[in-house]
Design a protein around this motif. Structure first.
Motif: not given
Length: 227
Positions: A99-105, A144-154, A193-196
């Motif tokens: 999520a941190i690597a791929t999540g957008d604004i 909401a934090i987890l939802a940034g993950c690009g893999n819907s199965y994970l 830490a997440t948004i940072g």
């Protein structure tokens, strides 16, 4: 036909929300039978709607289904909680890093907004219970934090394990009374830490948050709880 189906879907959704709330708040005890007759009377709903709703509870990990035995609320024990905790730590760590690597604004904004709601609702304890509003805001923040993950199965697997873990609220009463845990501070640090975009820190804080909750629940469980 479409309107009838829509009405049925709406009814099933409402019953599912009530059933889920009753399980997560301990009004339907872990391991208890989910009989069609009893539930039909409790929620004033037909067997047909319950046949639609109960398998969805199983999918969410809140109920089990066995031939000849029917549906039951998922059971709880110290051993199951420890296994669940380990699984959540492993899976959520992967999901948070992604999520941190791929999540957008937009994802960042949603995390901040959900955290703001959580802080505004506040974790006030009335008697032996934290409010349903706080529990809903708490779940929404973490999801909401987890939802940034690009893999819907994970994401789906992590969300399901988080849902199961909430059943252990039945052990949480003594935790509220006996500890002075700074839950608000924990959530604030995780959000920052997440948004940072500090994945190592976010994962470390997330693991500490999960494991501390487990330790406190086990320490405060009622004497009658299964081990």
């Amino acid at each position: 036909m479409a309107r009838a189906s829509s009405g049925s879907d709406t009814r099933a959704g409402a019953v599912l929300r009530r059933l889920r709330g009753d399980i997560l708040n301990g009004r339907l005890a872990p391991g208890s039978k989910l009989g069609f007759a009893e539930l039909g009377e409790r929620y004033e709903v037909s067997t047909g709607v319950l046949r639609e709703v109960l398998p969805r509870l199983v999918e969410q990990g809140l109920a089990t289904s066995e031939a000849q035995l029917g549906f039951r609320v998922v059971d709880v024990s110290v051993d199951k909680l420890m296994q669940l905790t380990d699984a959540r730590v492993v899976l959520e760590s992967i999901v948070i890093r992604d999520a941190i690597a791929t999540g957008d604004i937009a994802w960042e904004s949603e995390v901040v907004a959900r955290h703001h709601t959580l802080e505004r609702v506040g974790r006030t304890v009335t008697g032996d219970e934290v409010s349903d509003a706080w529990h809903a805001a708490h779940e929404a923040f973490h999801l909401a934090i987890l939802a940034g993950c690009g893999n819907s199965y994970l994401y789906g697997a992590a969300a399901r394990l988080r849902s199961i873990s909430v059943v252990y609220r039945c052990w949480s009463t003594a935790e509220h009374r006996r500890t002075h845990r700074d839950v608000e501070g924990e959530h604030r640090a995780i959000m920052q830490a997440t948004i940072g975009r500090d994945a190592d820190l976010a994962v470390r804080l997330g693991e500490r948050h999960i494991r501390l909750t487990t330790e406190l629940l086990i320490a405060s469980r009622p004497a009658a709880a299964p081990v």
